[in-house]
Design a protein around this motif. Structure first.
Motif, PDB file in Angstrom:
ATOM      1  N   PHE A 306      36.883  45.538  15.447  1.00  0.00           N
ATOM      2  CA  PHE A 306      35.837  45.811  16.612  1.00  0.00           C
ATOM      3  C   PHE A 306      34.651  46.279  16.186  1.00  0.00           C
ATOM      4  CE2 PHE A 306      39.969  45.989  18.892  1.00  0.00           C
ATOM      5  CZ  PHE A 306      39.508  45.206  20.060  1.00  0.00           C
ATOM      6  N   ASP A 307      34.606  47.003  15.086  1.00  0.00           N
ATOM      7  CA  ASP A 307      33.199  47.602  14.381  1.00  0.00           C
ATOM      8  C   ASP A 307      32.507  46.526  14.062  1.00  0.00           C
ATOM      9  OD1 ASP A 307      33.353  50.243  15.307  1.00  0.00           O
ATOM     10  OD2 ASP A 307      34.298  50.825  13.239  1.00  0.00           O
ATOM     11  N   ALA A 308      32.859  45.432  13.545  1.00  0.00           N
ATOM     12  CA  ALA A 308      32.302  44.292  12.707  1.00  0.00           C
ATOM     13  C   ALA A 308      31.538  43.628  13.941  1.00  0.00           C
ATOM     14  CB  ALA A 308      33.106  43.420  11.995  1.00  0.00           C
ATOM     15  N   VAL A 309      32.127  43.459  15.278  1.00  0.00           N
ATOM     16  CA  VAL A 309      31.682  42.807  16.269  1.00  0.00           C
ATOM     17  C   VAL A 309      30.398  43.553  16.738  1.00  0.00           C
ATOM     18  CG1 VAL A 309      31.831  41.603  18.397  1.00  0.00           C
ATOM     19  CG2 VAL A 309      33.722  41.325  16.656  1.00  0.00           C
ATOM     20  N   PHE A 310      30.888  44.790  16.967  1.00  0.00           N
ATOM     21  CA  PHE A 310      29.829  45.771  17.447  1.00  0.00           C
ATOM     22  C   PHE A 310      28.467  45.949  16.825  1.00  0.00           C
ATOM     23  CE2 PHE A 310      33.373  48.330  19.367  1.00  0.00           C
ATOM     24  CZ  PHE A 310      33.547  47.614  20.673  1.00  0.00           C
ATOM     25  N   ASP A 311      28.680  45.774  15.431  1.00  0.00           N
ATOM     26  CA  ASP A 311      27.720  45.687  14.303  1.00  0.00           C
ATOM     27  C   ASP A 311      26.738  44.637  14.520  1.00  0.00           C
ATOM     28  OD1 ASP A 311      28.206  48.046  13.236  1.00  0.00           O
ATOM     29  OD2 ASP A 311      29.400  47.265  11.519  1.00  0.00           O
ATOM     30  N   GLU A 312      27.364  43.330  14.832  1.00  0.00           N
ATOM     31  CA  GLU A 312      26.551  42.159  14.976  1.00  0.00           C
ATOM     32  C   GLU A 312      25.879  42.181  16.401  1.00  0.00           C
ATOM     33  OE1 GLU A 312      29.221  38.800  14.885  1.00  0.00           O
ATOM     34  OE2 GLU A 312      30.112  39.498  13.149  1.00  0.00           O
ATOM     35  N   LEU A 313      26.529  43.003  17.409  1.00  0.00           N
ATOM     36  CA  LEU A 313      25.572  42.914  18.799  1.00  0.00           C
ATOM     37  C   LEU A 313      24.479  43.863  18.487  1.00  0.00           C
ATOM     38  CD1 LEU A 313      28.805  43.164  20.842  1.00  0.00           C
ATOM     39  CD2 LEU A 313      26.909  41.504  20.945  1.00  0.00           C
ATOM     40  N   LEU A 314      24.738  44.937  17.823  1.00  0.00           N
ATOM     41  CA  LEU A 314      23.716  45.832  17.424  1.00  0.00           C
ATOM     42  C   LEU A 314      22.476  45.085  17.012  1.00  0.00           C
ATOM     43  CD1 LEU A 314      25.107  49.264  16.665  1.00  0.00           C
ATOM     44  CD2 LEU A 314      23.926  48.890  18.686  1.00  0.00           C
ATOM     45  N   GLU A 315      22.659  44.491  15.712  1.00  0.00           N
ATOM     46  CA  GLU A 315      21.892  43.562  15.326  1.00  0.00           C
ATOM     47  C   GLU A 315      20.999  42.496  16.146  1.00  0.00           C
ATOM     48  OE1 GLU A 315      19.068  42.356  12.307  1.00  0.00           O
ATOM     49  OE2 GLU A 315      20.465  44.274  12.409  1.00  0.00           O
ATOM     50  N   GLU A 316      21.726  41.930  16.929  1.00  0.00           N
ATOM     51  CA  GLU A 316      21.414  41.105  17.967  1.00  0.00           C
ATOM     52  C   GLU A 316      20.413  41.562  18.866  1.00  0.00           C
ATOM     53  OE1 GLU A 316      21.166  36.877  19.736  1.00  0.00           O
ATOM     54  OE2 GLU A 316      22.263  37.824  18.027  1.00  0.00           O
ATOM     55  N   ALA A 317      20.703  42.951  19.424  1.00  0.00           N
ATOM     56  CA  ALA A 317      19.773  43.733  20.283  1.00  0.00           C
ATOM     57  C   ALA A 317      18.544  44.058  19.549  1.00  0.00           C
ATOM     58  CB  ALA A 317      20.681  44.938  20.804  1.00  0.00           C
ATOM     59  N   ARG A 318      18.665  44.357  18.192  1.00  0.00           N
ATOM     60  CA  ARG A 318      17.346  44.696  17.481  1.00  0.00           C
ATOM     61  C   ARG A 318      16.534  43.299  17.383  1.00  0.00           C
ATOM     62  NH1 ARG A 318      21.285  47.359  14.023  1.00  0.00           N
ATOM     63  NH2 ARG A 318      20.903  49.661  14.138  1.00  0.00           N
ATOM     64  N   LEU A 319      17.048  42.277  17.103  1.00  0.00           N
ATOM     65  CA  LEU A 319      16.291  41.026  17.230  1.00  0.00           C
ATOM     66  C   LEU A 319      15.576  40.743  18.295  1.00  0.00           C
ATOM     67  CD1 LEU A 319      18.778  38.814  14.951  1.00  0.00           C
ATOM     68  CD2 LEU A 319      16.423  39.974  14.264  1.00  0.00           C
ATOM     69  N   HIS A 320      15.958  41.209  19.503  1.00  0.00           N
ATOM     70  CA  HIS A 320      15.616  40.957  20.740  1.00  0.00           C
ATOM     71  C   HIS A 320      14.778  41.951  21.359  1.00  0.00           C
ATOM     72  CE1 HIS A 320      18.670  37.611  20.886  1.00  0.00           C
ATOM     73  NE2 HIS A 320      17.851  37.238  22.178  1.00  0.00           N
ATOM     74  N   GLY A 321      14.700  43.088  20.591  1.00  0.00           N
ATOM     75  CA  GLY A 321      13.810  44.204  20.947  1.00  0.00           C
ATOM     76  C   GLY A 321      14.439  45.019  21.974  1.00  0.00           C
TER      77      GLY A 321
END
Length: 335
Positions: A306-321
């Motif tokens: 789960f942490d791995a997917v959450f990390d990816e989602l956080l990175e996606e959020a950063r890319l979208h500001g």
């Protein structure tokens, strides 16, 4: 406004109101939380899987417990067992007469009892005679469309000894489709003297205020509005008190809460936390990248997964500001 001393309650939901969700909802302001609903028949067989549903989280002081079944003697004996086993940790007992799931009603349990009010009253009387704690009943507007029986049913449950009633403003055959009819809750409130708890479609502070104004209910119970959204309780409590509502959680805060939920589950259940999948889906709904993450979440079974997917989602959020931005879905109560 109070229902046995509680104003805002986390509803019992099978497979949902686990120890982790209850802990997070209490932190956010829920006055009392229900365990997952419990089968009286399962308890009578000394089923450890069923008894496990009654386990408290570390630091959890009180919970409410909802029993389902259709045999007065079995319901009474298992209610007495719960009271003896849980002692001061038990707040009150509720009898489920509202669950519309086919596997429940096919056995004469849940909302099927609205079709047999005399049996329903006998169950309430038997349970009430077997325990010292308050006994309440949760039911629906009625069985099918144009068959609103809730006010009359509430009077029968009150006469049988119920200390309070909770009304979900949908018919059983509606399942969870359409909108809850809050006017039905008002009609029940006008029909009985015991406190009435309203249930159905409370997903925000504004919804809570509207329900109270429209129904006069003594308290409200939140179910699906809390799925992936423990913050709903802080919003509702603030709104009911007339205070400014807390800002909706940011994307980062939503992911952080999802991580905590997973961590709490791991502490309780070990490495295999497959049940976190549904919770994770609710936490990330509407976030950038959530659609692509669903497939991966469906294969997660450990905290690391789960942490791995959450990390990816956080990175996606950063890319979208969007990392530190309020979550629009939560802000609109669309969860």
């Amino acid at each position: 406004m109070s229902f046995l001393g509680y104003d805002v309650i986390l509803a019992p939901m099978a497979g949902v109101t686990d120890v982790a969700l209850r802990a997070l909802c209490r932190e956010q302001g829920a006055d009392i939380c229900f365990t997952e609903m419990v089968s009286a028949k399962g308890l009578s067989f000394a089923n450890e899987k069923t008894r496990h549903l009654l386990a408290l989280a570390p630091g959890e002081d009180k919970v409410a417990v909802q029993l389902f079944g259709h045999e007065p003697e079995v319901m009474a004996s298992q209610a007495a067992w719960i009271e003896q086993e849980m002692g001061e940790s038990l707040a009150y007992l509720d009898i489920n007469m509202g669950c519309p799931a086919r596997k429940i009603v096919s056995k004469g349990d849940g909302s099927a009892l609205m079709k047999t009010p005399d049996l329903a009253a006998a169950i309430v009387g038997a349970v009430k005679g077997a325990v010292q704690h308050p006994v309440t009943v949760k039911f629906r507007r009625g069985w099918g469309p144009d068959e609103e029986t809730a006010p009359q049913f509430a009077r029968q449950m009150e006469a049988a000894g119920a200390d309070g009633v909770t009304v979900h403003g949908r018919f059983a055959l509606q399942m969870y489709h359409g909108s809850a009819d809050w006017d039905c809750i008002r009609r029940v409130k006008e029909a009985v003297q015991v406190p009435v708890c309203g249930n159905g479609d409370v997903r925000s502070g504004a919804d809570a205020v509207a329900m109270r104004q429209r129904t006069g209910c003594d308290a409200m119970m939140i179910a699906r509005g809390a799925e992936g959204n423990p913050w709903v309780f802080s919003q509702v409590k603030a709104a009911l008190a007339g205070n400014p509502q807390p800002a909706p959680p940011t994307v980062a805060e939503r992911i952080a809460m999802a991580r905590r939920h997973a961590q709490l589950l791991q502490q309780r259940e070990g490495r295999n936390i497959v049940r976190m999948r549904k919770h994770a889906m609710w936490y990330v709904a509407g976030l950038p990248g959530a659609a692509n993450a669903r497939g991966r979440l469906n294969h997660c079974s450990s905290l690391e997964d789960f942490d791995a997917v959450f990390d990816e989602l956080l990175e996606e959020a950063r890319l979208h500001g969007a990392y530190g931005q309020p979550d629009a879905c939560a802000a609109m109560g669309k969860r």
